[in-house]
Design an enzyme around this catalytic site. Structure first.
Site, PDB file in Angstrom:
ATOM      1  N   TYR A 133       3.097  30.997   1.147  1.00 59.09           N
ATOM      2  CA  TYR A 133       2.971  29.734   1.900  1.00 59.09           C
ATOM      3  C   TYR A 133       3.894  29.673   3.120  1.00 59.09           C
ATOM      4  O   TYR A 133       3.712  28.821   3.990  1.00 59.09           O
ATOM      5  CB  TYR A 133       3.303  28.512   1.025  1.00 59.09           C
ATOM      6  CG  TYR A 133       2.455  28.294  -0.191  1.00 59.09           C
ATOM      7  CD1 TYR A 133       1.269  29.001  -0.396  1.00 59.09           C
ATOM      8  CD2 TYR A 133       2.826  27.351  -1.157  1.00 59.09           C
ATOM      9  CE1 TYR A 133       0.510  28.788  -1.538  1.00 59.09           C
ATOM     10  CE2 TYR A 133       2.061  27.142  -2.294  1.00 59.09           C
ATOM     11  CZ  TYR A 133       0.908  27.865  -2.474  1.00 59.09           C
ATOM     12  OH  TYR A 133       0.167  27.654  -3.595  1.00 59.09           O
ATOM     13  N   LYS A 164       6.080  31.692  -6.282  1.00 59.63           N
ATOM     14  CA  LYS A 164       5.079  32.634  -6.793  1.00 59.63           C
ATOM     15  C   LYS A 164       5.170  33.992  -6.121  1.00 59.63           C
ATOM     16  O   LYS A 164       5.432  34.075  -4.910  1.00 59.63           O
ATOM     17  CB  LYS A 164       3.655  32.071  -6.574  1.00 59.63           C
ATOM     18  CG  LYS A 164       3.489  30.628  -7.040  1.00 59.63           C
ATOM     19  CD  LYS A 164       2.078  30.094  -6.922  1.00 59.63           C
ATOM     20  CE  LYS A 164       2.039  28.589  -7.105  1.00 59.63           C
ATOM     21  NZ  LYS A 164       2.161  27.827  -5.867  1.00 59.63           N
ATOM     22  N   HIS A 174       1.031  34.865  -8.806  1.00 60.28           N
ATOM     23  CA  HIS A 174       0.114  33.977  -8.079  1.00 60.28           C
ATOM     24  C   HIS A 174      -1.349  34.246  -8.446  1.00 60.28           C
ATOM     25  O   HIS A 174      -2.158  33.315  -8.564  1.00 60.28           O
ATOM     26  CB  HIS A 174       0.329  34.173  -6.567  1.00 60.28           C
ATOM     27  CG  HIS A 174      -0.039  33.000  -5.723  1.00 60.28           C
ATOM     28  ND1 HIS A 174       0.615  32.676  -4.567  1.00 60.28           N
ATOM     29  CD2 HIS A 174      -1.013  32.074  -5.845  1.00 60.28           C
ATOM     30  CE1 HIS A 174       0.068  31.591  -4.029  1.00 60.28           C
ATOM     31  NE2 HIS A 174      -0.926  31.205  -4.794  1.00 60.28           N
ATOM     32  N   ASP A 215       6.643  22.824  -5.650  1.00 59.97           N
ATOM     33  CA  ASP A 215       5.795  23.987  -5.878  1.00 59.97           C
ATOM     34  C   ASP A 215       5.586  24.733  -4.566  1.00 59.97           C
ATOM     35  O   ASP A 215       5.031  24.198  -3.619  1.00 59.97           O
ATOM     36  CB  ASP A 215       4.424  23.545  -6.418  1.00 59.97           C
ATOM     37  CG  ASP A 215       3.526  24.747  -6.672  1.00 59.97           C
ATOM     38  OD1 ASP A 215       3.757  25.439  -7.685  1.00 59.97           O
ATOM     39  OD2 ASP A 215       2.615  25.022  -5.854  1.00 59.97           O
ATOM     40  N   GLY A 218      -1.404  25.237   4.435  1.00 60.60           N
ATOM     41  CA  GLY A 218      -2.700  25.757   4.842  1.00 60.60           C
ATOM     42  C   GLY A 218      -2.615  26.946   5.789  1.00 60.60           C
ATOM     43  O   GLY A 218      -1.556  27.282   6.297  1.00 60.60           O
TER      44      GLY A 218
HETATM   45  P1  NDP Z   1      -4.196  18.245  -2.621  1.00 64.69           P
HETATM   46  O1  NDP Z   1      -5.261  17.911  -3.622  1.00 64.69           O
HETATM   47  O2  NDP Z   1      -2.784  17.985  -2.960  1.00 64.69           O
HETATM   48  O3  NDP Z   1      -4.602  17.493  -1.275  1.00 64.69           O
HETATM   49  C1  NDP Z   1      -3.763  17.476  -0.164  1.00 64.69           C
HETATM   50  C2  NDP Z   1      -4.406  16.618   0.922  1.00 64.69           C
HETATM   51  O4  NDP Z   1      -4.514  15.270   0.461  1.00 64.69           O
HETATM   52  C3  NDP Z   1      -3.617  16.568   2.192  1.00 64.69           C
HETATM   53  O5  NDP Z   1      -4.549  16.582   3.248  1.00 64.69           O
HETATM   54  C4  NDP Z   1      -2.881  15.221   2.134  1.00 64.69           C
HETATM   55  O6  NDP Z   1      -2.668  14.725   3.418  1.00 64.69           O
HETATM   56  C5  NDP Z   1      -3.891  14.384   1.378  1.00 64.69           C
HETATM   57  N1  NDP Z   1      -3.279  13.315   0.560  1.00 64.69           N
HETATM   58  C6  NDP Z   1      -2.170  13.414  -0.208  1.00 64.69           C
HETATM   59  N2  NDP Z   1      -1.939  12.264  -0.866  1.00 64.69           N
HETATM   60  C7  NDP Z   1      -2.930  11.412  -0.521  1.00 64.69           C
HETATM   61  C8  NDP Z   1      -3.229  10.075  -0.868  1.00 64.69           C
HETATM   62  N3  NDP Z   1      -2.457   9.390  -1.721  1.00 64.69           N
HETATM   63  N4  NDP Z   1      -4.318   9.495  -0.302  1.00 64.69           N
HETATM   64  C9  NDP Z   1      -5.090  10.175   0.566  1.00 64.69           C
HETATM   65  N5  NDP Z   1      -4.864  11.453   0.939  1.00 64.69           N
HETATM   66  C10 NDP Z   1      -3.785  12.074   0.393  1.00 64.69           C
HETATM   67  O7  NDP Z   1      -4.461  19.758  -2.193  1.00 64.69           O
HETATM   68  P2  NDP Z   1      -3.714  21.172  -2.087  1.00 64.69           P
HETATM   69  O8  NDP Z   1      -4.809  22.138  -2.006  1.00 64.69           O
HETATM   70  O9  NDP Z   1      -2.645  21.161  -1.072  1.00 64.69           O
HETATM   71  O10 NDP Z   1      -3.040  21.383  -3.512  1.00 64.69           O
HETATM   72  C11 NDP Z   1      -1.781  20.882  -3.817  1.00 64.69           C
HETATM   73  C12 NDP Z   1      -0.766  21.984  -4.056  1.00 64.69           C
HETATM   74  O11 NDP Z   1      -1.178  22.864  -5.105  1.00 64.69           O
HETATM   75  C13 NDP Z   1      -0.541  22.930  -2.868  1.00 64.69           C
HETATM   76  O12 NDP Z   1       0.197  22.312  -1.843  1.00 64.69           O
HETATM   77  C14 NDP Z   1       0.135  24.076  -3.552  1.00 64.69           C
HETATM   78  O13 NDP Z   1       1.493  23.764  -3.797  1.00 64.69           O
HETATM   79  C15 NDP Z   1      -0.666  24.158  -4.851  1.00 64.69           C
HETATM   80  N6  NDP Z   1      -1.796  25.138  -4.768  1.00 64.69           N
HETATM   81  C16 NDP Z   1      -1.732  26.283  -5.517  1.00 64.69           C
HETATM   82  C17 NDP Z   1      -2.725  27.229  -5.458  1.00 64.69           C
HETATM   83  C18 NDP Z   1      -2.614  28.461  -6.288  1.00 64.69           C
HETATM   84  O14 NDP Z   1      -3.350  29.427  -6.033  1.00 64.69           O
HETATM   85  N7  NDP Z   1      -1.760  28.512  -7.274  1.00 64.69           N
HETATM   86  C19 NDP Z   1      -3.918  27.061  -4.601  1.00 64.69           C
HETATM   87  C20 NDP Z   1      -3.929  25.790  -3.892  1.00 64.69           C
HETATM   88  C21 NDP Z   1      -2.897  24.884  -3.992  1.00 64.69           C
HETATM   89  P3  NDP Z   1      -1.190  14.211   3.908  1.00 64.69           P
HETATM   90  O15 NDP Z   1      -0.252  15.361   3.758  1.00 64.69           O
HETATM   91  O16 NDP Z   1      -1.407  13.806   5.310  1.00 64.69           O
HETATM   92  O17 NDP Z   1      -0.844  13.049   3.003  1.00 64.69           O
END
Ligand code: NDP
Length: 329
Positions: free
Chosen positions: A62, A91, A124, A57, A27
């Site tokens: 990032y 990316k 990306h 990924d 983030g």
């Molecule tokens: P996610 O949908 O993966 O959500 C992440 C959040 O969910 C975190 O706050 C995490 O907290 C929480 N979480 C994870 N597992 C659980 C669970 N089992 N129960 C409850 N809460 C949970 O969101 P992202 O936006 O991070 O997307 C995932 C990945 O996709 C990114 O990290 C990145 O690699 C990629 N991405 C790519 C983009 C692009 O433009 N190509 C844009 C956005 C994302 P905690 O860590 O505390 O578990």
């Protein structure tokens, strides 16, 4: 669970991609990118490898490449894995879209990771930007030539795109010398991406789904409207399989041929998120989840919406450009 054996998908060039990846985008805050504290992420990567994650990924933007590489290298040094057991996706950032910039950008990423190749290099965004974040007029087809170059050079095994819309993907495929193996887009119950999934299938491409939990989890420190972790419709399905609702949502992606990229830095949730390969949803359950679709995107960089290659629908009151603000500070 001890160590989950993750199935692999065959890519259109014969390579194999593990069916789930660990997301590693930590983030941004107001000052810029949120950095990992005390090598936390390198340890997360090592734990993830122990429990079966084989696909990571990341992206140049990032700022997690260094720690991901460190975690992977340590596990290789320990003898727990070989490099070819691991699939690394990174990316290209928007400010390096000129053909001759692409090899330099990937070499920078490889240097940070301490690896000599990645498995998948994605563009990306289709949007090219200058160093000062003003719009550049570099065509995404020129950038794609750069991606083809780095595959030919052996710096990556495969190439693909992220955040292209369907029309842009069709243009790319028509002119590409090397066909993309994958497209990475936002996929969750409110953004089910049926068209892109169907088209990708017809072109033998893999869809990678980012932000897989959608509204189930907090985003930008906020709750958004949409199905929550205790959503009754999801709870009912979860009970039937003795799983949690996040597991059901991840399995829904697997059963729709999407490679989900759940991000977690918490060991308990890392285990939970990979423990989805011992059950399968029925077609009518997939369709129940599909009904949450309402076209909500959590990644909507409306500050780029006047760019000729902006991929998404335009909105009335675009956000101010946070990248430009960052520069002024
Ligand atoms: P996610 O949908 O993966 O959500 C992440 C959040 O969910 C975190 O706050 C995490 O907290 C929480 N979480 C994870 N597992 C659980 C669970 N089992 N129960 C409850 N809460 C949970 O969101 P992202 O936006 O991070 O997307 C995932 C990945 O996709 C990114 O990290 C990145 O690699 C990629 N991405 C790519 C983009 C692009 O433009 N190509 C844009 C956005 C994302 P905690 O860590 O505390 O578990």
């Amino acid at each position: 669970i001890i160590c989950v054996e993750v199935p692999k998908l065959k890519l259109n060039n014969g390579k194999l991609m593990p069916a789930i990846a660990l997301g590693t985008y930590l983030g941004f805050d107001q000052g810029g990118v949120v950095k990992s504290v005390n090598k936390q992420l390198a340890n997360v990567v090592m734990n993830a490898i122990d429990i079966g994650y084989r696909h990571f990924d990341t992206a140049a933007i990032y700022e997690t490449e260094e720690e991901i590489g460190e975690g992977i290298r340590k596990k290789i040094e320990e003898g727990a894995i070989n490099r070819d057991d691991i699939f690394v996706t990174t990316k290209l950032w928007n400010t390096q879209h000129k053909r001759e910039q692409v090899p330099l950008a990937l070499k920078q990423s490889l240097n940070k990771m301490g690896l000599n190749y990645v498995d998948l290099y994605l563009m990306h965004w289709p949007i090219g930007l200058n160093d000062d974040y003003t719009f550049s007029d570099v065509d995404f087809m020129e950038t794609w030539r750069g991606l083809e170059d780095v595959q030919t050079m052996g710096l990556t095994k495969s190439i693909g795109v992220s955040n292209f819309n369907l029309d842009q993907l069709k243009i790319l495929i028509k002119d590409a010398s090397i066909k993309p193996v994958a497209i990475q887009v936002e996929v969750h119950p409110q953004m089910i991406q049926s068209e892109i999934i169907e088209y990708a299938k017809s072109e033998d491409m893999v869809v990678m789904g980012y932000s897989p939990f959608g509204s189930l989890v907090m985003r930008y420190g906020m709750q958004f409207p949409g199905p929550k972790i205790d959503e009754p419709v999801l709870v009912e399905i979860a009970r039937k399989y003795n799983k949690t609702t996040p597991q059901v949502v991840l399995r829904w992606q697997i059963d729709r041929n999407v490679v989900p990229l759940p991000k977690s830095t918490n060991l308990k949730r890392l285990k939970e998120n990979i423990d989805i390969f011992d059950f399968k949803l029925e077609q009518h359950e997939i369709e129940i989840i599909n009904k949450f679709h309402n076209n909500v995107r959590y990644t909507l960089p409306s500050f780029w919406q006047t760019h000729p290659y902006y991929p998404f629908e335009k909105i009335d009151n675009p956000q101010a450009n946070p990248f430009l603000n960052k520069r002024k500070e």
